[in-house]
Design a protein around this motif. Sequence first.
Motif, short mmCIF file in Angstrom:
data_model
loop_
_atom_site.label_atom_id
_atom_site.label_comp_id
_atom_site.label_asym_id
_atom_site.label_seq_id
_atom_site.Cartn_x
_atom_site.Cartn_y
_atom_site.Cartn_z
N THR A 51 6.53 12.73 107.89
CA THR A 51 7.48 13.30 108.86
C THR A 51 8.43 14.28 108.17
N ASP A 52 8.88 13.92 106.97
CA ASP A 52 9.75 14.82 106.20
C ASP A 52 9.02 16.10 105.85
N LEU A 53 7.74 15.97 105.49
CA LEU A 53 6.95 17.14 105.13
C LEU A 53 6.84 18.10 106.32
N VAL A 54 6.52 17.57 107.49
CA VAL A 54 6.39 18.41 108.68
C VAL A 54 7.72 19.11 108.99
N ALA A 55 8.82 18.38 108.90
CA ALA A 55 10.13 18.96 109.18
C ALA A 55 10.47 20.05 108.17
N ALA A 56 10.17 19.81 106.89
CA ALA A 56 10.46 20.79 105.85
C ALA A 56 9.62 22.05 106.03
N LEU A 57 8.37 21.89 106.44
CA LEU A 57 7.51 23.04 106.68
C LEU A 57 8.04 23.88 107.85
N HIS A 58 8.49 23.23 108.89
CA HIS A 58 9.06 23.96 110.02
C HIS A 58 10.28 24.77 109.59
N ARG A 59 11.09 24.21 108.70
CA ARG A 59 12.26 24.95 108.21
C ARG A 59 11.83 26.17 107.42
N GLU A 60 10.82 26.03 106.58
CA GLU A 60 10.36 27.16 105.77
C GLU A 60 9.82 28.29 106.64
N PHE A 61 9.17 27.94 107.74
CA PHE A 61 8.55 28.96 108.58
C PHE A 61 9.50 29.51 109.64
N GLU A 62 10.76 29.08 109.60
CA GLU A 62 11.76 29.69 110.48
C GLU A 62 12.04 31.13 110.07
N SER A 63 11.91 31.41 108.77
CA SER A 63 12.14 32.76 108.26
C SER A 63 10.84 33.56 108.31
N ASN A 64 10.96 34.84 108.64
CA ASN A 64 9.78 35.69 108.60
C ASN A 64 9.30 35.93 107.18
N TYR A 65 10.25 35.86 106.23
CA TYR A 65 9.90 35.94 104.82
C TYR A 65 9.62 34.53 104.31
N ARG A 93 -19.64 10.13 112.58
CA ARG A 93 -20.79 9.64 111.81
C ARG A 93 -21.59 10.76 111.16
N TYR A 94 -21.62 11.94 111.81
CA TYR A 94 -22.55 12.97 111.39
C TYR A 94 -21.91 14.13 110.62
N SER A 95 -20.62 14.31 110.73
CA SER A 95 -19.99 15.47 110.09
C SER A 95 -18.53 15.18 109.78
N TYR A 96 -17.96 15.97 108.89
CA TYR A 96 -16.53 15.85 108.64
C TYR A 96 -15.77 16.32 109.88
N THR A 97 -14.54 15.84 110.05
CA THR A 97 -13.76 16.18 111.24
C THR A 97 -12.46 16.87 110.86
N ARG A 98 -11.97 17.72 111.78
CA ARG A 98 -10.71 18.44 111.63
C ARG A 98 -9.75 17.92 112.68
N ASN A 99 -8.65 17.30 112.25
CA ASN A 99 -7.74 16.62 113.15
C ASN A 99 -6.35 17.22 113.04
N LEU A 100 -5.87 17.79 114.15
CA LEU A 100 -4.59 18.49 114.13
C LEU A 100 -3.42 17.51 114.08
N VAL A 101 -2.55 17.70 113.08
CA VAL A 101 -1.34 16.90 112.94
C VAL A 101 -0.15 17.63 113.54
N ASP A 102 -0.03 18.94 113.25
CA ASP A 102 1.09 19.72 113.76
C ASP A 102 0.64 21.18 113.88
N ALA A 103 0.97 21.80 115.01
CA ALA A 103 0.56 23.19 115.26
C ALA A 103 1.54 24.21 114.71
N GLY A 104 2.66 23.76 114.15
CA GLY A 104 3.58 24.66 113.46
C GLY A 104 4.15 25.78 114.30
N ASN A 105 4.34 25.53 115.60
CA ASN A 105 4.86 26.57 116.49
C ASN A 105 4.06 27.87 116.42
N GLY A 106 2.77 27.73 116.16
CA GLY A 106 1.90 28.90 116.09
C GLY A 106 1.97 29.65 114.77
N LYS A 107 2.78 29.15 113.82
CA LYS A 107 2.97 29.84 112.55
C LYS A 107 2.13 29.23 111.42
#
Length: 248
Positions: A51-65, A93-107
């Motif tokens: 949860t801390d990781l997701v919150a910290a990532l959102h803060r980093e992506f608030e800036s365009n830089y 059973r047959y293949s690896y899977t991709r599971n979305l945790v957070d969409a990052g506000n499209g960023k």
Amino acid sequence: MVNQSKPKMALSKIDSEIEQVDQEKYLRQATSYYQALEKPLKYGPAVDTLTDLVAALHREFESNYVNIEMVNHLMLTYKSNPREWRKYAKFDRYSYTRNLVDAGNGKFNLLILCWGEGHGSSVHDHADSHCFMKMLKGDLREKRYEYPNRSGRDTAARHSHHPDGEIDSRELVEIGETPIAVNDVAYINDNLGLHRVENPSHSDTSVSLHLYCPPFDTCSVFQDSLKKTTAKVTFWSKYGVRTKQNEQ
């Protein structure tokens, strides 16, 4: 009396210009020079939970830089805790899977990938985005290849490219193989090459945490037939819930 209005106006103009920077364009340009951190930054913030990781990532992506080095640091700092990510870990059973945790506000997209025994990806690129891959459980093996005919690479000068999309087998050159253990972080972008990822174990499953920025809907896949094709990127589940086929 000193006039203070000009400095304020100048600063306002700078702030306005920063806001107008295209974050997606900035991130894609950064792939031309970014390599990866080998260990967390000495004075970077700590991340204790997912949860801390997701919150910290959102803060980093608030800036365009976006400070891509800080994003790398955050992925390195988080330590795997199965109690936190188990609800997102969906296996097939047959293949690896991709599971979305957070969409990052499209960023950005943060995903958990689940690899059954012996499962592996195709050789693929990352659509000019950054890809960070952190091991949460088990082991993975990454094989990296030169990107055929990529502008600025020696490969383009050495080999020919067929107009129908088929590439000469000499062009798909393996340039390295790296094991990825729990809490290790691997990084790749298209300027560093293509890769194929696989679970080398035939008795144990593996789970990895991936961050892609900017997010992408399609990527290029290099099949065994040596034809370059476009593949749609889908999610096996979103936020811990299995997706319907038309929602992937």
